[in-house]
Design an enzyme around this catalytic site. Structure first.
Site, PDB file in Angstrom:
ATOM      1  N   ARG A  32       0.830  -1.218   0.000  1.00  0.00           N
ATOM      2  CA  ARG A  32       0.000   0.000   0.000  1.00  0.00           C
ATOM      3  C   ARG A  32       0.857   1.258   0.000  1.00  0.00           C
ATOM      4  O   ARG A  32       0.478   2.281  -0.584  1.00  0.00           O
ATOM      5  CB  ARG A  32      -0.933  -0.029   1.211  1.00  0.00           C
ATOM      6  CG  ARG A  32      -2.070  -1.056   1.048  1.00  0.00           C
ATOM      7  CD  ARG A  32      -2.646  -1.436   2.383  1.00  0.00           C
ATOM      8  NE  ARG A  32      -3.838  -2.275   2.297  1.00  0.00           N
ATOM      9  CZ  ARG A  32      -3.845  -3.607   2.181  1.00  0.00           C
ATOM     10  NH1 ARG A  32      -2.692  -4.266   2.100  1.00  0.00           N
ATOM     11  NH2 ARG A  32      -4.977  -4.283   2.134  1.00  0.00           N
ATOM     12  N   GLN A 175      -8.617  -7.320   0.906  1.00  0.00           N
ATOM     13  CA  GLN A 175      -8.257  -7.064  -0.491  1.00  0.00           C
ATOM     14  C   GLN A 175      -9.469  -6.572  -1.275  1.00  0.00           C
ATOM     15  O   GLN A 175      -9.362  -5.647  -2.085  1.00  0.00           O
ATOM     16  CB  GLN A 175      -7.674  -8.331  -1.117  1.00  0.00           C
ATOM     17  CG  GLN A 175      -6.334  -8.715  -0.485  1.00  0.00           C
ATOM     18  CD  GLN A 175      -5.757 -10.005  -1.033  1.00  0.00           C
ATOM     19  OE1 GLN A 175      -6.359 -10.661  -1.879  1.00  0.00           O
ATOM     20  NE2 GLN A 175      -4.578 -10.373  -0.550  1.00  0.00           N
ATOM     21  N   ASP A 321      -3.888 -15.241   8.090  1.00  0.00           N
ATOM     22  CA  ASP A 321      -2.637 -15.738   7.497  1.00  0.00           C
ATOM     23  C   ASP A 321      -1.861 -16.651   8.445  1.00  0.00           C
ATOM     24  O   ASP A 321      -0.821 -17.186   8.069  1.00  0.00           O
ATOM     25  CB  ASP A 321      -1.753 -14.554   7.075  1.00  0.00           C
ATOM     26  CG  ASP A 321      -2.364 -13.802   5.894  1.00  0.00           C
ATOM     27  OD1 ASP A 321      -3.147 -14.408   5.131  1.00  0.00           O
ATOM     28  OD2 ASP A 321      -2.082 -12.600   5.753  1.00  0.00           O
TER      29      ASP A 321
HETATM   30  C1  S3P Z   1      -4.211  -9.028   2.651  1.00  0.00           C
HETATM   31  C2  S3P Z   1      -5.444  -9.497   2.973  1.00  0.00           C
HETATM   32  C3  S3P Z   1      -5.725 -10.911   3.260  1.00  0.00           C
HETATM   33  C4  S3P Z   1      -4.446 -11.687   3.560  1.00  0.00           C
HETATM   34  C5  S3P Z   1      -3.355 -11.386   2.584  1.00  0.00           C
HETATM   35  C6  S3P Z   1      -3.024  -9.896   2.589  1.00  0.00           C
HETATM   36  C7  S3P Z   1      -4.045  -7.582   2.372  1.00  0.00           C
HETATM   37  O1  S3P Z   1      -6.341 -11.493   2.145  1.00  0.00           O
HETATM   38  O2  S3P Z   1      -4.708 -13.077   3.560  1.00  0.00           O
HETATM   39  O3  S3P Z   1      -2.192 -12.119   2.922  1.00  0.00           O
HETATM   40  O4  S3P Z   1      -2.895  -7.099   2.328  1.00  0.00           O
HETATM   41  O5  S3P Z   1      -5.063  -6.911   2.203  1.00  0.00           O
HETATM   42  P1  S3P Z   1      -7.947 -11.456   1.917  1.00  0.00           P
HETATM   43  O6  S3P Z   1      -8.343 -10.051   1.729  1.00  0.00           O
HETATM   44  O7  S3P Z   1      -8.183 -12.263   0.687  1.00  0.00           O
HETATM   45  O8  S3P Z   1      -8.512 -12.076   3.155  1.00  0.00           O
END
Ligand code: S3P
Length: 440
Positions: A32, A175, A321
């Site tokens: 980000r 995400q 995670d």
């Molecule tokens: C992340 C969100 C999570 C996580 C990934 C990183 C992020 O995924 O598992 O390792 O940086 O927004 P999801 O949004 O699919 O849960």
């Protein structure tokens, strides 16, 4: 990333884990930081940037989109932002490598551009569902074409104007939330996202730090298009998810007493802590402070016997995670551990429920898989061969398991550890792990 030589590990119990160490920068924050610094007016400095393949894939993409990014030292980036409308088209596909965060967030961000772009990824990413971002972005007026079944590659066509939506997500995904908010920067009106469970809020916090008006609270975020981002300096904390491997390893190995320095303690990331503590772990938070707007602390972990528990569903999103290494803790605990409400694990870098159940069984554990979790029956493990399926966190979780196994564990297909934790072998070795790479 794709096409690299295959690598295996041989792992076995080493010494008690002792001393102090600092794990690399947070992956989510690093992605980000590059994105927002690239779109800002002015020059931003990022410190503690994760020198892993995932974050570097995002960096390489922004360079290709016309952003000048200098790397004067390890973990440092100077980003010469081009402004909210300053990106320019790049010929050919933009390669996200193994990084789902890069692809999903960029799907939102690139939907707002006046040019066409294509996002591709490695074998693992090419199997991961993108319909979850394509569908809401299409409701905003984006034109995204995917391969069959909503899979990558994604071709993003310019759309005349995005319209804000109010989106109620049915899966808890930072995400997805972030993709919509980043598209919302370019949309007419107010974009609102509601989540079924609160997820990591780094996009929201960092938009605010770069001067974009945004309102957010756990589970909700709202912003309007039409503002500008202003350059800011970002100090990336150490990644809690990388620290997690050491928290579990030191809990498991008798005689361990390990300190992990300046770990990011955003409450949306630290769900593993109450769960490990409920299992009997001895983890103290010391020297709490703040770094780059994020809470940080030193974590001191000492060996303690663990017992099985029912993992509260309320913690699942905050430790999404950490399940591979939690499965390892459970397999070496006394009694059974039940995980429920974690179906998202099936669409991570691998199907993490299947990958962990299969590997733990190969080491002698009894694991009952369910569609959204597992029951892991604790006991002793023995040596054997496991396949990480190219999933970084599965590979590191089995390296942790090996520290409490009588015999050697051979872990296959571990090269992708470099996506999130470059230098893991060396750092783990310093702490006391028995771990060596072998070309496959
Ligand atoms: C992340 C969100 C999570 C996580 C990934 C990183 C992020 O995924 O598992 O390792 O940086 O927004 P999801 O949004 O699919 O849960």
């Amino acid at each position: 990333m794709s096409g690299e030589a295959r690598l295996d590990w041989r792992a076995r119990g080493g010494a008690p884990l002792r001393g102090e160490l600092r794990v690399p920068g947070d992956k989510s924050v690093s992605h980000r930081a590059v994105m927002l610094a690239s779109l800002a007016d002015g020059v931003s400095r990022i410190e503690g940037f994760l020198e892993g393949q995932d974050a570097r894939a995002t960096e390489a993409i922004f360079r290709r989109l016309g952003v000048r990014i200098e790397a004067p030292a390890e973990g440092v980036r100077i980003v010469r932002g081009v402004g909210i409308d300053g990106l320019r088209a790049a010929p050919g596909a933009l390669d996200c490598g193994n990084a789902g965060t890069a692809m999903r967030l960029l799907a939102g961000l690139l939907s707002g551009q006046a040019f066409e772009s294509e996002l591709c990824g490695d074998v693992s990413l090419s199997k991961r569902p993108m319909g979850r971002v394509i569908e809401p972005l299409a409701r905003m007026g984006a034109h995204i074409h995917s391969a069959g079944g909503g899979l990558p590659p994604l071709r993003i066509h310019p759309s005349n104007e995005l319209q804000a939506i109010e989106f109620t997500a049915d899966i808890a995904s930072a995400q997805v939330k972030s993709a919509i908010l980043l598209a919302g920067l370019y949309a007419q009106g107010e974009t609102v996202v509601h989540e079924p469970q609160p997820t990591r809020d780094y996009t929201e916090r960092m938009l605010a730090a770069f001067g974009w008006p945004i309102e957010f609270a756990p589970g909700h975020a709202r912003l309007r298009g039409g503002h500008r981002l202003h350059a800011a300096d970002v100090a990336v904390p150490a990644d809690f998810s990388s620290a997690a491997f050491f928290l579990v390893a030191a809990s498991l190995v008798p005689g361990s007493d390990l300190v992990l320095r300046r770990v990011g303690m955003n409450p949306r990331r630290t769900g593993l802590l109450p769960v490990l503590r409920a299992m009997g772990a001895d983890i103290a938070e010391e020297n709490p402070g703040e770094q780059g707007g994020e809470p940080v602390a030193d974590l001191r972990v000492r060996h303690a016997p663990l017992h099985g528990i029912e993992v509260p569903r309320a913690h699942v999103a905050d430790m999404i995670d950490e399940f591979p290494v939690l499965f390892v803790a459970a397999a070496l605990a006394e009694g059974s551990t039940r995980v429920q409400g974690a179906a998202e694990l099936r669409v991570k870098e691998s199907d993490r429920i299947a990958a962990m159940a299969t590997g733990l069984r190969a080491l002698g554990a009894r694991v009952d898989e369910t569609p959204d979790g597992a029951v892991i029956h604790g006991g002793a493990l023995q040596g054997g061969s496991v396949d990480s399926l190219g999933d970084h966190r599965v590979a590191m979780a089995f390296a942790v398991a090996a520290q409490r196994v009588a015999g050697e564990v051979r872990i296959g297909d571990v090269a992708n550890v470099a996506t999130s934790f470059p230098g893991f072998e060396a750092l783990a070795g310093e702490a006391g792990f028995g771990l060596a790479a072998t070309p496959a």
